[in-house]
Design a protein around this motif. Structure first.
Motif, PDB file in Angstrom:
ATOM      1  N   THR A 152       0.839  -1.203   0.000  1.00 46.25           N
ATOM      2  CA  THR A 152       0.000   0.000   0.000  1.00 46.25           C
ATOM      3  C   THR A 152       0.870   1.249   0.000  1.00 46.25           C
ATOM      4  O   THR A 152       2.097   1.174  -0.039  1.00 46.25           O
ATOM      5  N   PHE A 153       0.210   2.401   0.093  1.00 46.91           N
ATOM      6  CA  PHE A 153       0.887   3.699   0.106  1.00 46.91           C
ATOM      7  C   PHE A 153       1.958   3.749   1.198  1.00 46.91           C
ATOM      8  O   PHE A 153       1.691   3.410   2.352  1.00 46.91           O
ATOM      9  N   ASP A 154       3.175   4.181   0.833  1.00 49.94           N
ATOM     10  CA  ASP A 154       4.253   4.210   1.825  1.00 49.94           C
ATOM     11  C   ASP A 154       5.133   5.449   1.688  1.00 49.94           C
ATOM     12  O   ASP A 154       6.276   5.458   2.141  1.00 49.94           O
ATOM     13  N   SER A 155       4.604   6.525   1.119  1.00 52.75           N
ATOM     14  CA  SER A 155       5.415   7.724   0.873  1.00 52.75           C
ATOM     15  C   SER A 155       5.408   8.704   2.038  1.00 52.75           C
ATOM     16  O   SER A 155       5.338   9.916   1.854  1.00 52.75           O
ATOM     17  N   TYR A 156       5.455   8.161   3.260  1.00 54.32           N
ATOM     18  CA  TYR A 156       5.519   9.031   4.439  1.00 54.32           C
ATOM     19  C   TYR A 156       6.915   9.613   4.622  1.00 54.32           C
ATOM     20  O   TYR A 156       7.094  10.584   5.341  1.00 54.32           O
ATOM     21  N   THR A 157       7.895   8.985   3.987  1.00 52.80           N
ATOM     22  CA  THR A 157       9.257   9.503   3.966  1.00 52.80           C
ATOM     23  C   THR A 157       9.789   9.343   2.548  1.00 52.80           C
ATOM     24  O   THR A 157       9.219   8.601   1.731  1.00 52.80           O
ATOM     25  N   ALA A 158      10.892  10.019   2.247  1.00 50.39           N
ATOM     26  CA  ALA A 158      11.454   9.959   0.902  1.00 50.39           C
ATOM     27  C   ALA A 158      11.943   8.559   0.557  1.00 50.39           C
ATOM     28  O   ALA A 158      11.989   8.176  -0.617  1.00 50.39           O
ATOM     29  N   THR A 159      12.293   7.746   1.566  1.00 49.42           N
ATOM     30  CA  THR A 159      12.852   6.413   1.314  1.00 49.42           C
ATOM     31  C   THR A 159      11.799   5.323   1.235  1.00 49.42           C
ATOM     32  O   THR A 159      12.056   4.240   0.730  1.00 49.42           O
ATOM     33  N   GLY A 160      10.581   5.587   1.728  1.00 58.06           N
ATOM     34  CA  GLY A 160       9.517   4.593   1.652  1.00 58.06           C
ATOM     35  C   GLY A 160       9.738   3.415   2.584  1.00 58.06           C
ATOM     36  O   GLY A 160      10.588   3.435   3.484  1.00 58.06           O
ATOM     37  N   PHE A 161       8.950   2.354   2.363  1.00 65.70           N
ATOM     38  CA  PHE A 161       9.020   1.140   3.187  1.00 65.70           C
ATOM     39  C   PHE A 161       8.685  -0.018   2.262  1.00 65.70           C
ATOM     40  O   PHE A 161       7.526  -0.273   1.948  1.00 65.70           O
ATOM     41  N   ASP A 162       9.719  -0.723   1.790  1.00 61.05           N
ATOM     42  CA  ASP A 162       9.514  -1.711   0.740  1.00 61.05           C
ATOM     43  C   ASP A 162       9.462  -3.140   1.265  1.00 61.05           C
ATOM     44  O   ASP A 162       9.436  -3.381   2.478  1.00 61.05           O
ATOM     45  N   ALA A 163       9.468  -4.117   0.337  1.00 60.70           N
ATOM     46  CA  ALA A 163       9.355  -5.527   0.705  1.00 60.70           C
ATOM     47  C   ALA A 163      10.510  -5.969   1.605  1.00 60.70           C
ATOM     48  O   ALA A 163      10.313  -6.772   2.527  1.00 60.70           O
ATOM     49  N   ALA A 164      11.706  -5.442   1.343  1.00 61.87           N
ATOM     50  CA  ALA A 164      12.854  -5.797   2.186  1.00 61.87           C
ATOM     51  C   ALA A 164      12.649  -5.316   3.617  1.00 61.87           C
ATOM     52  O   ALA A 164      13.052  -5.997   4.576  1.00 61.87           O
TER      53      ALA A 164
END
Length: 275
Positions: A194-206
């Motif tokens: 889902t949406f994860d653009s709370y920071t410039a780096t995001g929060f990915d599968a890793a």
């Protein structure tokens, strides 16, 4: 109960009736490394009012942590700055919103003024979304809302609720290294897929995999945790060794109104009811 000051996308205020009964009966220290709006912390603080709550609250969103620090330190100053923005906004809403969003000289502003800006944009931007671009610039459009008044008492009450908490902008892994036997962590990360653009780096599968590994380490150390996340095959696989229950959360942030409503999520714990 003290109410959150910020409206945070994915916040747990609407599902506290499901979360609170599933919380541990007693805890040592409380850890919340994805702070957001702090609805669960505020509810747990109310439950533990008699004995106090030793809390570590963190988020990698530096602006969010700075906001909490400023409100705790100077609630009246933050309120005064917000009230000034509120009065100006009433005259020419759209123009003032974009001026505060794009033209406010943050480097020259006081901590209180920057905190007021964070709150103002949260209350008057589109659906309370916090979103940044690759350079870290806040880019949420105007929400076409009337001016939202907030009384000084709300700031002072919220500041009191944060008085004894440890506020940090460290990554969740560093924060949870301190959690030990009898401690409890509530984990509300950006949801898988889902949406994860709370920071410039995001929060990915890793990051999802890394978080699951940290949860296993918490369990091995005797610390308890509760985690919420999407109901996806990846999440079910990562947390298969733990207690997994369905949770339905309201989702109001979608350009298409037909896609808003209750969404199936998961409530994951490494302990049973009554523990």
């Amino acid at each position: 109960m003290t109410a959150p000051l910020l409206k945070w996308v994915g916040g747990k205020r609407q599902v506290l009736d499901h979360i609170v009964p599933a919380l541990p009966r007693s805890i040592g220290r409380y850890f919340e490394p994805f702070a957001g709006g702090l609805a669960v912390y505020l509810a747990l603080r109310e439950i533990n009012r008699a004995v106090g709550l030793n809390a570590v609250l963190a988020d990698v969103n530096q602006e969010l942590v700075d906001f909490y620090r400023a409100v705790r330190a100077s609630p009246a100053a933050v309120h005064a700055s917000y009230a000034s923005m509120f009065e100006t906004y009433k005259v020419e809403p759209e123009c003032v919103y974009y001026s505060i969003r794009d033209d406010m000289p943050l480097a020259m502003s006081s901590e209180a003024a920057r905190a007021a800006r964070t709150l103002f944009l949260n209350k008057h931007g589109f659906n309370g979304v916090y979103r940044v671009n690759a350079a870290g610039g806040f880019n949420v459009p105007w929400g076409k809302r009337k001016a939202v008044a907030i009384e000084l008492a709300e700031f002072t009450t919220f500041a009191k609720a944060l008085r004894s908490a440890d506020l940090s902008s460290e990554d969740f892994e560093a924060v949870l290294e301190e959690a030990d036997e009898n401690d409890f962590a509530f984990l509300d990360p950006p949801y898988d897929g889902t949406f994860d653009s709370y920071t410039a780096t995001g929060f990915d599968a890793a990051d999802q995999v890394r978080l699951a590994r940290v949860c296993v380490e918490l369990d091995d150390r005797g610390a308890r945790f509760m985690l919420t996340n999407s109901d996806t095959p990846r999440v079910r696989d990562l947390y298969a060794r733990f207690d997994i229950r369905p949770l339905f959360e309201a989702r109001a942030v979608n350009a298409d109104p037909t896609n808003r409503g209750k969404v199936a999520c998961l409530l994951i714990r490494n302990y049973k009811d009554g523990v």
